[in-house]
Design a protein around this motif. Structure first.
Motif, PDB file in Angstrom:
ATOM      1  N   SER A 193     140.177   1.732  61.675  1.00 33.48           N
ATOM      2  CA  SER A 193     141.369   1.168  62.322  1.00 33.48           C
ATOM      3  C   SER A 193     141.093  -0.131  63.058  1.00 33.48           C
ATOM      4  N   SER A 194     139.834  -0.585  63.050  1.00 29.96           N
ATOM      5  CA  SER A 194     139.499  -1.779  63.831  1.00 29.96           C
ATOM      6  C   SER A 194     138.255  -2.467  63.276  1.00 29.96           C
TER       7      SER A 194
ATOM      8  N   ARG B  63     140.393   7.799  66.120  1.00 30.27           N
ATOM      9  CA  ARG B  63     141.077   8.673  67.074  1.00 30.27           C
ATOM     10  C   ARG B  63     142.494   8.203  67.401  1.00 30.27           C
TER      11      ARG B  63
ATOM     12  N   THR C  75     134.585  -8.759  66.680  1.00 27.88           N
ATOM     13  CA  THR C  75     135.520  -7.639  66.562  1.00 27.88           C
ATOM     14  C   THR C  75     135.989  -7.233  67.964  1.00 27.88           C
TER      15      THR C  75
HETATM   16  N1  NDP Z   1     130.649  -5.854  66.110  1.00 29.28           N
HETATM   17  C1  NDP Z   1     129.341  -5.979  66.064  1.00 29.28           C
HETATM   18  O1  NDP Z   1     128.774  -6.926  66.641  1.00 29.28           O
HETATM   19  C2  NDP Z   1     128.496  -4.997  65.328  1.00 29.28           C
HETATM   20  C3  NDP Z   1     128.934  -3.709  65.062  1.00 29.28           C
HETATM   21  N2  NDP Z   1     128.126  -2.832  64.423  1.00 29.28           N
HETATM   22  C4  NDP Z   1     128.593  -1.471  64.158  1.00 29.28           C
HETATM   23  O2  NDP Z   1     129.719  -1.518  63.310  1.00 29.28           O
HETATM   24  C5  NDP Z   1     130.601  -0.443  63.607  1.00 29.28           C
HETATM   25  C6  NDP Z   1     131.988  -0.973  63.873  1.00 29.28           C
HETATM   26  O3  NDP Z   1     131.928  -1.882  64.938  1.00 29.28           O
HETATM   27  P1  NDP Z   1     133.182  -2.758  65.384  1.00 29.28           P
HETATM   28  O4  NDP Z   1     134.001  -3.071  64.204  1.00 29.28           O
HETATM   29  O5  NDP Z   1     132.656  -3.834  66.234  1.00 29.28           O
HETATM   30  O6  NDP Z   1     133.919  -1.690  66.325  1.00 29.28           O
HETATM   31  P2  NDP Z   1     135.423  -1.575  66.887  1.00 29.28           P
HETATM   32  O7  NDP Z   1     135.260  -1.097  68.292  1.00 29.28           O
HETATM   33  O8  NDP Z   1     136.200  -2.810  66.654  1.00 29.28           O
HETATM   34  O9  NDP Z   1     136.005  -0.379  66.009  1.00 29.28           O
HETATM   35  C7  NDP Z   1     135.462   0.883  66.124  1.00 29.28           C
HETATM   36  C8  NDP Z   1     136.233   1.856  65.252  1.00 29.28           C
HETATM   37  O10 NDP Z   1     135.642   3.157  65.331  1.00 29.28           O
HETATM   38  C9  NDP Z   1     136.597   4.097  65.770  1.00 29.28           C
HETATM   39  N3  NDP Z   1     135.920   5.117  66.531  1.00 29.28           N
HETATM   40  C10 NDP Z   1     135.138   4.946  67.629  1.00 29.28           C
HETATM   41  N4  NDP Z   1     134.675   6.112  68.082  1.00 29.28           N
HETATM   42  C11 NDP Z   1     135.176   7.058  67.252  1.00 29.28           C
HETATM   43  C12 NDP Z   1     135.069   8.471  67.196  1.00 29.28           C
HETATM   44  N5  NDP Z   1     134.358   9.149  68.113  1.00 29.28           N
HETATM   45  N6  NDP Z   1     135.705   9.146  66.223  1.00 29.28           N
HETATM   46  C13 NDP Z   1     136.425   8.472  65.301  1.00 29.28           C
HETATM   47  N7  NDP Z   1     136.570   7.141  65.303  1.00 29.28           N
HETATM   48  C14 NDP Z   1     135.948   6.444  66.268  1.00 29.28           C
HETATM   49  C15 NDP Z   1     137.590   3.269  66.543  1.00 29.28           C
HETATM   50  O11 NDP Z   1     138.876   3.848  66.656  1.00 29.28           O
HETATM   51  P3  NDP Z   1     139.284   4.811  67.891  1.00 29.28           P
HETATM   52  O12 NDP Z   1     138.702   4.206  69.124  1.00 29.28           O
HETATM   53  O13 NDP Z   1     140.773   4.851  67.875  1.00 29.28           O
HETATM   54  O14 NDP Z   1     138.676   6.135  67.567  1.00 29.28           O
HETATM   55  C16 NDP Z   1     137.664   2.019  65.691  1.00 29.28           C
HETATM   56  O15 NDP Z   1     138.450   2.247  64.561  1.00 29.28           O
HETATM   57  C17 NDP Z   1     129.960   0.288  64.786  1.00 29.28           C
HETATM   58  O16 NDP Z   1     129.215   1.369  64.305  1.00 29.28           O
HETATM   59  C18 NDP Z   1     129.053  -0.750  65.402  1.00 29.28           C
HETATM   60  O17 NDP Z   1     127.978  -0.180  66.106  1.00 29.28           O
HETATM   61  C19 NDP Z   1     126.877  -3.197  63.976  1.00 29.28           C
HETATM   62  C20 NDP Z   1     126.409  -4.449  64.210  1.00 29.28           C
HETATM   63  C21 NDP Z   1     127.165  -5.454  64.904  1.00 29.28           C
END
Ligand code: NDP
Ligand code: VSD
Length: 309
Positions: free
Chosen positions: A16-17, A39, A198
């Motif tokens: 979703s993000s 969530r 992001t």
């Molecule tokens: N952005 C960055 O710089 C980097 C990110 N990453 C990894 O990439 C992934 C995505 O990151 P990013 O796009 O920045 O994150 P965002 O915070 O933009 O998005 C996170 C997503 O995960 C969901 N989410 C979080 N916790 C849960 C949960 N317990 N159960 C179900 N859904 C969950 C959120 O929705 P909701 O909160 O509604 O559940 C949302 O859809 C992560 O694993 C991050 O560690 C890796 C390297 C760099």
């Protein structure tokens, strides 16, 4: 051998993000049916609308499921079953739900270590565990784990986060050996993205120590669309490693360890470049140490100034 996305069912946790949403869009653009798992229901519906704007035929569906992937295995298994009843067996699972919290070891709550391990590690185990049997039976499947460059090296401020992202690699290496044998035709991919622009990244930056920020700035911030494209490409191909940019390439070659190779070229490149990349890495490590030292001196100076004032 590459997975055909048209008509395939792709489940994206964290869809979703940020990076997850872009991965969903990328797959949808190539004709896949999508299940988004996260969530918050409003964010899910918002993302669904955005993804649907990229449809290439009128049969395509985006399904939303609200669940916490890190809490209860049975719950996760149930929602995956629901998704399979609606859109058919899962052809590709992308474990992208996750989060980062940074801070010095002694400043992080103990509960933060537990939370990051739950979301980043167990939150990848549960959905994977729920799809693997069907994938092996059908002899079709891709499972993607989204780690991080911080899952290839430990750095200041990431004691909790790096550990949870390293754990993913251990899981993926072991699982890969169980499923790659030809008859199963299931391929595992681990992605190591750099800092990516992001909502999650903006959130994490609000409390990031200066040291962590300065060290991370060694690599530039990427666009989530770019990261997503690379991940989807590597997953379809069945590449074990997915990285981006020249530093991403160097880090993956340097830290290949006992990871499997996907092609002879990849293996040869690792052999030939290892010494050179280690040499470059030593210079980076030196510069990281001097960042940490500089920040410490800066802090002591301002503390002394506060005392005399
Ligand atoms: N952005 C960055 O710089 C980097 C990110 N990453 C990894 O990439 C992934 C995505 O990151 P990013 O796009 O920045 O994150 P965002 O915070 O933009 O998005 C996170 C997503 O995960 C969901 N989410 C979080 N916790 C849960 C949960 N317990 N159960 C179900 N859904 C969950 C959120 O929705 P909701 O909160 O509604 O559940 C949302 O859809 C992560 O694993 C991050 O560690 C890796 C390297 C760099
Ligand atoms: C040959 C050797 C080359 C060495 C290059 C070293 C580069 C180190 C930079 C580390 C950056 C860590 C980014 C973490 C992103 C992340 O996961 C957070 N944004 C959390 O979301």
């Amino acid at each position: 051998k590459p997975l055909a996305l048209p008509g395939a069912h792709v489940v994206v946790t964290g869809g979703s993000s940020g990076i997850g949403k872009c991965i969903a869009i990328e797959c949808y653009k190539q004709g896949a049916f999508i299940t988004l798992v996260a969530r918050n229901e409003d964010k899910l519906l918002q993302a669904k609308k955005e993804i649907e704007m990229h449809s290439i035929n009128d049969k395509q569906v985006v399904l939303c499921i609200s669940v916490d992937v890190s809490q209860d295995y049975n719950q996760v298994e149930n929602v995956i079953k629901q998704a399979q009843e609606k859109l058919g067996p899962v052809d590709m699972l992308v474990n992208c739900a996750g989060m980062a919290v940074s801070g010095k070891f002694e400043d992080l709550e103990v509960s933060t270590f537990e939370r990051l391990m739950s979301i980043n590690y167990l939150g990848s185990v549960y959905p994977s565990r729920a799809v693997i049997t069907t994938m092996k039976e059908r002899r079709v499947g891709r499972i993607v784990f989204v780690s991080s460059q911080a899952g290839q090296l430990g750095l200041f401020g990431f004691t909790a986060y790096s550990a949870s992202k390293f754990a993913i690699r251990g899981l993926a290496e072991a699982l890969q050996m169980e499923v790659k044998v030809k008859p199963y035709n299931v391929y595992i991919t681990v992605a190591y993205p750099p800092d990516t622009d992001t909502p999650g990244f903006a959130e994490e930056n609000r409390t990031k120590p200066l040291e962590t920020r300065l060290i991370s700035e060694t690599t530039s911030v990427c666009k989530p669309e770019q990261v997503a494209k690379q991940i989807v490409k590597d997953a379809i191909q069945g590449n074990f490693n997915s990285s981006l940019g020249s530093d991403g390439y160097m880090l993956s070659a340097l830290t290949c360890g006992m990871a499997p190779v996907t092609s002879i070229t990849e293996g040869l490149q690792q052999v030939v470049t290892m010494g050179l990349f280690r040499t470059i890495a030593l210079f980076y490590l030196g510069s990281f140490d001097s960042i940490v030292r500089r920040c410490m001196m800066q802090r002591e100076k301002s503390e002394n100034a506060d005392k005399t004032a």
